[in-house]
Design a protein around this motif. Sequence first.
Motif, short mmCIF file in Angstrom:
data_model
loop_
_atom_site.label_atom_id
_atom_site.label_comp_id
_atom_site.label_asym_id
_atom_site.label_seq_id
_atom_site.Cartn_x
_atom_site.Cartn_y
_atom_site.Cartn_z
N LYS A 18 0.97 -1.17 -0.19
CA LYS A 18 -0.06 0.02 0.01
C LYS A 18 0.78 1.25 -0.05
CE LYS A 18 -4.00 2.34 0.98
NZ LYS A 18 -3.39 3.61 0.49
N LEU A 19 0.99 1.92 -1.06
CA LEU A 19 1.50 3.36 -1.18
C LEU A 19 0.58 4.14 -0.69
CD1 LEU A 19 3.56 2.81 -4.52
CD2 LEU A 19 4.55 2.79 -2.21
N ASP A 20 0.77 4.59 0.42
CA ASP A 20 -0.06 5.46 1.41
C ASP A 20 0.15 6.81 0.56
OD1 ASP A 20 1.65 6.58 3.09
OD2 ASP A 20 1.83 4.51 3.68
N GLU A 21 -0.62 7.69 1.12
CA GLU A 21 -0.52 9.14 0.77
C GLU A 21 0.32 10.00 1.90
OE1 GLU A 21 -5.00 8.59 0.21
OE2 GLU A 21 -3.17 7.09 0.42
N GLY A 22 0.90 9.24 2.97
CA GLY A 22 1.70 9.90 3.94
C GLY A 22 1.32 9.31 5.38
N SER A 23 1.51 8.18 5.61
CA SER A 23 1.13 7.75 6.92
C SER A 23 2.84 7.37 7.50
CB SER A 23 0.33 6.40 6.91
OG SER A 23 -0.77 6.49 6.20
N PRO A 24 2.60 7.40 8.80
CA PRO A 24 3.95 7.23 9.60
C PRO A 24 4.09 5.66 9.68
CG PRO A 24 2.11 7.54 11.09
CD PRO A 24 1.48 8.05 9.79
N ASP A 25 5.17 5.08 10.31
CA ASP A 25 5.47 3.79 10.38
C ASP A 25 5.08 3.42 11.92
OD1 ASP A 25 6.51 1.28 10.61
OD2 ASP A 25 8.41 1.61 9.58
N GLY A 26 4.03 3.00 11.91
CA GLY A 26 3.85 2.50 13.47
C GLY A 26 4.76 1.62 14.18
N SER A 27 5.50 0.90 13.54
CA SER A 27 6.52 -0.15 13.95
C SER A 27 7.63 0.68 14.95
CB SER A 27 6.98 -1.05 13.05
OG SER A 27 7.81 -0.45 12.09
N LEU A 28 7.76 2.07 14.33
CA LEU A 28 8.74 2.63 15.25
C LEU A 28 8.53 3.16 16.63
CD1 LEU A 28 9.92 5.09 11.96
CD2 LEU A 28 10.71 2.79 12.87
N SER A 80 -1.94 11.94 15.50
CA SER A 80 -2.01 10.64 14.92
C SER A 80 -0.65 10.21 14.03
CB SER A 80 -3.35 10.36 14.11
OG SER A 80 -4.34 10.37 14.92
N LYS A 81 -0.26 11.19 13.18
CA LYS A 81 0.93 10.96 12.30
C LYS A 81 2.05 11.09 13.14
CE LYS A 81 -0.64 12.22 7.73
NZ LYS A 81 -2.09 12.01 7.98
N LEU A 82 2.04 12.04 14.18
CA LEU A 82 3.43 11.99 15.09
C LEU A 82 3.75 10.88 16.06
CD1 LEU A 82 5.35 13.93 16.50
CD2 LEU A 82 3.76 14.73 17.99
N LEU A 83 2.49 9.98 16.38
CA LEU A 83 2.65 8.95 17.10
C LEU A 83 2.22 7.72 16.39
CD1 LEU A 83 1.37 10.33 20.49
CD2 LEU A 83 3.82 9.59 19.83
N LEU A 84 1.00 7.48 16.49
CA LEU A 84 0.29 6.41 16.08
C LEU A 84 -0.91 6.64 15.45
CD1 LEU A 84 1.27 3.68 18.73
CD2 LEU A 84 2.29 3.88 16.50
N PRO A 85 -1.32 6.19 13.97
CA PRO A 85 -2.72 6.50 13.51
C PRO A 85 -3.59 5.64 14.40
CG PRO A 85 -1.29 5.95 11.68
CD PRO A 85 -0.30 5.75 12.91
N ALA A 86 -3.45 4.79 15.03
CA ALA A 86 -4.38 3.76 15.70
C ALA A 86 -4.81 4.49 17.19
CB ALA A 86 -3.77 2.47 16.06
N LEU A 87 -4.07 5.62 17.50
CA LEU A 87 -4.66 6.24 18.81
C LEU A 87 -5.47 7.19 18.34
CD1 LEU A 87 -1.01 7.15 20.33
CD2 LEU A 87 -2.57 5.55 21.04
N ARG A 88 -5.77 7.52 17.24
CA ARG A 88 -6.80 8.47 16.72
C ARG A 88 -7.27 9.73 17.79
NH1 ARG A 88 -6.73 8.45 12.86
NH2 ARG A 88 -8.59 9.39 12.37
N VAL A 89 -6.04 10.57 17.61
CA VAL A 89 -6.14 11.77 18.57
C VAL A 89 -5.81 12.98 17.58
CG1 VAL A 89 -5.09 13.12 20.41
CG2 VAL A 89 -4.91 10.67 20.37
N GLY A 90 -6.71 13.98 17.14
CA GLY A 90 -6.72 15.17 16.66
C GLY A 90 -7.41 16.21 17.59
N TYR A 91 -7.36 17.40 16.89
CA TYR A 91 -7.91 18.57 17.76
C TYR A 91 -8.00 19.77 16.70
CZ TYR A 91 -2.88 19.85 17.50
OH TYR A 91 -1.49 20.11 16.99
#
Length: 489
Positions: free
Chosen positions: A127-137, A331-342
């Motif tokens: 999946k060549l996404d549009e700009g997601s972080p690497d959650g494994s990091l 979400s991009k700074l940490l993990l998308p799965a956290l689902r935190v925006g503001y």
Amino acid sequence: MRRPWNLVLQHKLDPDLASPLYLQLVHALIHEIERGRLRPGSPLPSTRDLAGELGLNRKTVLSAYEELVSQGWLETSGRRGTMVATNLPDGPPRAIDIQAPIDRAPIYRFAPPPERPIAVPSGRRIKLDEGSPDGSLFPPEVLARAYRTAALFSARRQQLGYGDPRGSEKLRESLVTMLREERGMVADAETICITRGSQMAISIAARLLARPGAVALAESLTYEPAVAALRGAGMPVLPVGMGPDGIDVDAVEHACRRHTVAALFLTPHHQFPTTISLEPQKRLRLIDLARQFGFAIIEDDYDHEFRLGSQPLLPMAAYAPDVVIYVGSLSKLLLPALRVGYLVAPAQVIASAAHLVSVSDGMGNRLTEDAVAMLIEEGEVRRHLRKATRIYAERRDVLAQAVNEQFADMASARLPEGGLAMWLEFHDLAALRAIEAGAEGAGISFAPSESYRLDDTASYGLRLGFASHRSDRAVEAVGILARIGRGEG
């Protein structure tokens, strides 16, 4: 009253089905009542007898009988036991057939989804996404420790019940410090509302700004989910042209003179999808237009933290908080799965946003929000950011080299100074069409070029994320796509 015969059900019960056995029995008995085999007043076997006949646990039959009594299909009467209800109307409502396909069409009207399916992970494909972080990091043990600490913190203060729809005060206070020190923004806990990711924040902003007869503006190349949110709030979205240095400000003014504009959706830090940074002169002109014509600028600052080159410009909200509704994401700074925006906006606007949260989401996820606040306060976010930025910069350079080598005859690439993706603008449209047609068969998925285009004047391109994959995997995908574009694979 005992039945002289065993009760044979037309619908067989299957323990391998997803539906619990007691619900299967409920629907099987309703079916027999509907087709007239079990008539009003007909006695049913005792729970012990029926359990023995069907090879079920007695509790399963008891649960089914209790459910049918509560629904009005059966009734109990002292020594007479359980029987079909005597007061059923002619032609009772049809029961759901548990053997029927689950894709049965509904009988009611509903809003259909758009033609393009929603984007979901696609199994083993690249999946060549549009700009997601690497959650494994991000180290999972650090996250687990933060959740444990947050749970203990909230339990000791009896804060595990319902809370403020603006979100955890602890996280809002942490964001106040981050926004002040990192982005030059003046905010307090009353001017921040936590959301489940930035998309929810955009959707709330759209609902706050929508009014009859008003329209929204967005660049001709833009973020499709934002357009969907604006339209979903009832606002038509008009495209604004773009030049090599970003949005055409004169076109914005022209639209304002022809229409009642309520909102301008903008990604000035790294324009989505092209990654262009909007120059200060254009930012100031847009702010002047917003004040002149009374519209809000929805500033989506989705990847501010990832700086791979020069220092970033301050957000527009830093010097025009009266016209900007600022959308940020952790979400991009940490993990998308956290689902935190503001959202950041004047306190009166945030009060309205909190009301929308209260009627759609009740409140946020306090444990997650407090855990994220602790990660910020303990310096884990800053440490992760330094590590991730170094890795993403290396991945960007490797992908850029591969793209320039493989796509030079088909497209031109923009090397971004920050963010998590690069923009590949195609001048060979036949190659682009071949790539989009053949990618799925080659095991590669990405957002189609049309998803970025708001009107027919926009250029064609693909946005390739470089952060979420190891470099060798991304280079492999680029090579496959290039061969498809050249008709070699």
